[in-house]
Design an enzyme around this catalytic site. Sequence first.
Site, PDB file in Angstrom:
ATOM      1  N   PHE A  65     149.960  67.189  86.640  1.00  0.00           N
ATOM      2  CA  PHE A  65     149.248  65.924  86.456  1.00  0.00           C
ATOM      3  C   PHE A  65     148.315  65.633  87.630  1.00  0.00           C
ATOM      4  O   PHE A  65     147.146  65.271  87.442  1.00  0.00           O
ATOM      5  CB  PHE A  65     150.276  64.796  86.295  1.00  0.00           C
ATOM      6  CG  PHE A  65     149.698  63.418  86.227  1.00  0.00           C
ATOM      7  CD1 PHE A  65     149.361  62.850  85.007  1.00  0.00           C
ATOM      8  CD2 PHE A  65     149.511  62.654  87.382  1.00  0.00           C
ATOM      9  CE1 PHE A  65     148.842  61.564  84.940  1.00  0.00           C
ATOM     10  CE2 PHE A  65     148.992  61.380  87.328  1.00  0.00           C
ATOM     11  CZ  PHE A  65     148.651  60.830  86.096  1.00  0.00           C
ATOM     12  N   ASP A  66     148.795  65.782  88.854  1.00  0.00           N
ATOM     13  CA  ASP A  66     147.996  65.505  90.056  1.00  0.00           C
ATOM     14  C   ASP A  66     146.738  66.363  90.093  1.00  0.00           C
ATOM     15  O   ASP A  66     145.626  65.868  90.295  1.00  0.00           O
ATOM     16  CB  ASP A  66     148.797  65.800  91.327  1.00  0.00           C
ATOM     17  CG  ASP A  66     150.072  65.002  91.428  1.00  0.00           C
ATOM     18  OD1 ASP A  66     150.820  64.951  90.435  1.00  0.00           O
ATOM     19  OD2 ASP A  66     150.320  64.434  92.496  1.00  0.00           O
TER      20      ASP A  66
END
Length: 393
Positions: free
Chosen positions: A189-190
């Site tokens: 996600f990051d």
Amino acid sequence: MESSVKTRLVEVVVPVHNEQRALRASVLRLHTYLTSTFPYGFQITIADNASTDDTWRLAGELAAELANVRAVHLDAKGRGRALRQVWSVSDADVVSYMDVDLSTDLDAFLPLVAPLLSGHSDLAIGTRLSRASRVVRGPKREFISRSYNLLLRSVMGARFSDAQCGFKAARTEIAQALLPAVEDEQWFFDTELLLLAERHGLRIHEVPVDWVDDPDSRVDILRTALDDLRGLTRVARRTLSGAANLPMPARVREARLPRGMAHQLPRFAIVGVVSTVAYLLLFSLLGLMMPVLAANAVALLVTAVANTAANRRFTFGVSGPAGALRHQVEGLIAFLVGLALTTGGLALLPDDVSHEVRLVAVVIANACATLVRFLLLRVWIFHPSRRTSRRPS
């Protein structure tokens, strides 16, 4: 002035899954630090994603006991899923998150969010790879982290230095604009969020951090590495297709690939995937018959020759015998780079490491070598000014 500062709100999300051991002490420490030193208003949100131990009960107790602390429960696992749910409905000026083990020194938090509150930057990340950072962790994690970030910079053109540090923040309006295009719900996600931000020309501020590895970390390194590689492939495909274009401020300009790379990258990727699979199979087979380092060298040499030949014709459109030998000789330079990377990665691993971890190390190192190979093939070996024969379009 003090009252106007306090009206600015920063939401700090602490994603947790089965963290009953560390949760209470970490949240108390974080709350005490922010209450005594942080000049802005804050909200701590404990995001429990599908814990099966006493984490959710402890989170509720902390929310009832401490001011500016709340708890949110999700029925499914995933750090990205937890951040998406909290950030997407936040009314704070800035949203942020940090890992529950508080591996990052909290003194870096104000430098992290200040440029966002002032409007200077759009996102901010803590980086463990700056010369000013002080990091304590084992050689295996150090190698994997640096290799992954080298992969991002080489293939995706990322300009940020550390995608994986669990210490990030964003202006809420920016985060909420990007979230619909972020697909991953887990550890990638990051990275996906940051790549999307750079694609749209957003400013990413970096803060060197002091960071101490948590010896009790339960991250599955093999699974996370494979998920990250799949995520990178998906993001690269969407970038090439022009997907995920989002409405952004007028000052933002969309990043564009250099001329010719749009059709070269997917072809090079196909050749690279086939070469990597062949390399892993050959490496595993030869590893049963000879020392690991020798098996790595032979497997890499065989696949490097085949890779150069395939890219010569398929990716860069060069056909005919003219220049073929020169191309192979120059391609051996990329082979030597790959040999150094993979040999160095294997040498850093302990002797008793599992076969799965060894495979992860060589896959990451081989991926880095592949990126170096693409750059050498594009700007040197098969550069149009040096081609002696070209296949018709």
